[in-house]
Design an enzyme around this catalytic site. Structure first.
Site, short mmCIF file in Angstrom:
data_model
loop_
_atom_site.label_atom_id
_atom_site.label_comp_id
_atom_site.label_asym_id
_atom_site.label_seq_id
_atom_site.Cartn_x
_atom_site.Cartn_y
_atom_site.Cartn_z
N GLU A 112 26.17 -8.42 -17.20
CA GLU A 112 26.09 -7.27 -16.42
C GLU A 112 27.05 -6.13 -16.43
O GLU A 112 27.86 -5.85 -15.72
CB GLU A 112 25.86 -7.92 -15.02
N PRO A 113 26.94 -5.52 -17.74
CA PRO A 113 27.93 -4.37 -17.69
C PRO A 113 27.64 -3.20 -17.10
O PRO A 113 26.52 -2.80 -17.20
CB PRO A 113 28.43 -4.38 -19.30
N ARG A 120 30.54 -0.39 -16.63
CA ARG A 120 31.58 0.61 -17.21
C ARG A 120 31.39 0.62 -18.64
O ARG A 120 31.54 2.00 -19.01
CB ARG A 120 33.04 -0.06 -16.75
N ARG A 154 38.88 7.11 -8.40
CA ARG A 154 39.46 5.98 -9.26
C ARG A 154 41.24 6.00 -9.26
O ARG A 154 41.85 5.00 -8.84
CB ARG A 154 39.15 5.62 -10.42
N TYR A 198 42.77 2.79 -7.05
CA TYR A 198 43.53 1.66 -7.80
C TYR A 198 44.66 2.14 -8.62
O TYR A 198 45.15 1.23 -9.45
CB TYR A 198 42.58 1.24 -8.90
N CYS A 236 42.82 17.04 1.60
CA CYS A 236 44.12 17.01 2.51
C CYS A 236 44.56 15.80 2.74
O CYS A 236 44.81 15.30 3.79
CB CYS A 236 43.18 17.44 3.95
N GLU A 237 45.23 15.34 1.76
CA GLU A 237 45.75 13.96 1.67
C GLU A 237 46.91 13.84 0.58
O GLU A 237 46.68 14.34 -0.52
CB GLU A 237 44.91 12.71 1.52
N1 LLP Z 1 28.00 -7.09 -11.62
C1 LLP Z 1 28.64 -7.28 -10.39
C2 LLP Z 1 28.05 -8.22 -9.53
C3 LLP Z 1 29.54 -6.30 -9.95
O1 LLP Z 1 29.97 -6.49 -8.63
C4 LLP Z 1 29.87 -5.46 -10.88
C5 LLP Z 1 30.80 -4.46 -10.50
C6 LLP Z 1 29.37 -5.32 -12.18
C7 LLP Z 1 28.44 -6.17 -12.31
C8 LLP Z 1 29.74 -4.48 -13.21
O2 LLP Z 1 31.11 -4.49 -13.54
P1 LLP Z 1 31.62 -3.54 -14.82
O3 LLP Z 1 30.75 -4.07 -16.16
O4 LLP Z 1 31.46 -2.01 -14.58
O5 LLP Z 1 33.08 -3.80 -14.83
N2 LLP Z 1 34.98 0.85 -8.69
C9 LLP Z 1 35.60 -0.05 -9.71
C10 LLP Z 1 34.77 -0.93 -10.32
C11 LLP Z 1 34.16 -1.87 -9.21
C12 LLP Z 1 33.54 -2.78 -10.10
C13 LLP Z 1 32.60 -3.64 -8.78
N3 LLP Z 1 31.64 -4.58 -9.52
C14 LLP Z 1 36.42 0.84 -10.77
O6 LLP Z 1 36.12 2.08 -10.75
O7 LLP Z 1 37.28 0.30 -11.64
#
Ligand code: LLP
Length: 439
Positions: free
Chosen positions: A297-298, A300, A336, A340, A367-368
């Site tokens: 499940e990618p 990013r 982001r 983080y 405003c932060e």
């Molecule tokens: N599957 C599930 C169940 C998830 O919760 C997520 C991400 C993904 C797949 C996809 O993950 P990825 O391949 O994109 O890493 N907002 C944060 C990232 C939060 C990810 C949440 N879940 C950031 O900007 O780094």
């Protein structure tokens, strides 16, 4: 938190050419550097910014498709199907491209299911990875006909009550996690996600009570890892748990594949990880006695590098010991860094190579005090009115944007494979701020 080392001119240039402009070799570059300035679809970035206004998200269809194809070829094991995790970016024009590359998708909410259906994904191509849903949301997903995964024993009970005799997947927490920040690590005892691996036996009694078939196991251990060691370990754990389930159609190892936001970070070796997973899977299949579908499940990895964010410098300010470049790129637009401490490369589109001059702290207009996009950046000869490009902004950029401070969310533009600029989302209008208000 990642350190914020300034880039050298060489590094910055290499970064541009090697990563964002991966496709220069194709002879049809949509994003190029000419005489030091950044060009998008053959036009100066500042002209594109002037046409559509800033802040502005710009995506490259070609880079998006390239990343999709890498993921489609991730493992040799068959059958294999990647689910695009659309929380990273739900722009419908991009979803359509991703679907056309042969992806299915995962959704986290009824809203994401709705957007995926709108983009043309069929219900059977959508995997609802639910988290603490109520009856209404569960019913929505059941009625939509998508595959559902539940992530606690209580939610399995809820599903059973609402859809006895149904076919459902369960999310397992394998007890290990990985990721770029503690807030995005989703495996281990402190994570709110999944049925903890030591609780698996309870699944069977609940399934029996409601006559449920457990057709899939899934997990997601965290986001943005650059070495596959922990991921591979979690794959093995999930597979050993899966041996206890007789009726599986699929197993989903989750997303999290990282991208090198920093120039000096080594790229994740997808090919090696894919080979390792294939080897483990083939052996497991022999033991299990049935070839089930492997999924990942990618989010990013698919979209991050295809997107950049254009912002404009509205003022320079010299305080004792620090120079601010005040821009329209607030954390309402890209959350982001604020959330983080995440690092994004920032370039002056007028002088991409330049690193001379005073290091600046690039901030937004919210405003932060924490509204900082990047500290200590060398953006040569920086002037008011310059347009900056924030790289790798395609994932968790627009999808995490907000109207905080009653600011308008940005427009989005796609550079098509034919090299055309296509508006794929209009900027918010002032009237949108009144939407659903009763006054
Ligand atoms: N599957 C599930 C169940 C998830 O919760 C997520 C991400 C993904 C797949 C996809 O993950 P990825 O391949 O994109 O890493 N907002 C944060 C990232 C939060 C990810 C949440 N879940 C950031 O900007 O780094």
């Amino acid at each position: 938190m990642q350190p914020t080392t300034p880039l050298s001119a060489d590094d910055a240039h290499r970064h541009l050419l090697n990563r964002l402009k991966t496709l220069v070799d194709t002879g049809k570059p949509e994003i190029t550097v000419e005489k030091g300035s950044l060009k998008l679809a053959g036009r100066e970035a500042r002209d594109v910014a002037a046409q559509f206004g800033t802040p502005l998200y710009v995506y490259s269809e070609r880079i998006l498709r390239t990343r999709c194809r890498e993921i489609k070829n991730f493992i040799g094991y068959e059958p294999f199907m990647p689910n695009y995790s659309c929380k990273a970016n739900t722009n419908v024009a991009l979803l359509k491209i991703i679907r056309s590359e042969g992806f299915h998708a995962d959704a986290m909410s009824p809203g994401e299911i709705f957007l995926l259906l709108t983009a043309g994904f069929r219900p059977e191509e959508i995997f609802f990875v639910s988290n603490y849903v109520d009856d209404e949301e569960m019913r929505f997903a059941i009625r939509a006909g998508v595959t559902i995964s539940v992530d606690s024993l209580a939610q399995l009970e809820r599903y059973g009550r609402l859809n006895p005799g149904g076919r459902v997947a369960v999310r397992i927490n394998p007890g290990i996690g990985d990721g770029h920040h503690e807030k995005v690590i989703t495996g281990g005892a402190h994570s709110k996600f999944g049925i903890f691996h030591t609780d698996v036996e309870h699944i069977f009694s609940i399934a029996k009570r409601y006559n449920l078939t457990i057709t899939g196991l899934n997990q997601h251990i965290g986001s943005n890892y650059l070495t596959g060691t922990v991921y591979l370990e979690s794959v093995k754990r999930l597979l050993s748990i899966a041996e206890n389930f007789a009726d599986l159609d699929f197993i989903d190892f989750g997303g999290g594949m990282g991208i090198p936001y920093k120039n000096d970070a080594a790229r994740l070796n997808l090919a090696t990880l894919g080979e390792q997973i294939t080897e483990v899977l083939e052996k497991w299949t022999t033991r299990y006695g049935k070839r089930i579908t492997a999924k990942i499940e990618p989010g990013r990895y698919v979209v991050a590098e295809s997107g950049l964010l254009l912002i404009t410098v509205h003022a320079l300010k010299q305080n004792p010991g620090i120079t601010f470049a005040g821009t329209d790129g607030g954390f309402n637009v890209l959350a982001r860094p604020m959330m983080y401490g995440a690092y994004h490369e920032i370039l002056n589109t007028r002088e991409v190579d330049g690193t001379a001059g005073t290091p600046v702290t690039v901030c937004g207009n919210i405003c932060e005090s924490g509204d900082i996009l990047g500290e200590n950046r060398r953006l040569s000869d920086l002037r008011e009115g310059d347009v900056l490009a924030v790289l790798d902004a395609g994932a968790y950029g627009f999808s995490m944007s907000s109207n905080y401070n009653s600011r308008l969310r940005p427009a989005e533009v796609l550079i098509t494979e034919e090299g055309q600029l296509r508006l794929i989302r209009e900027r918010d209008r002032l009237e949108d701020l009144l939407l659903h208000q009763i006054y």
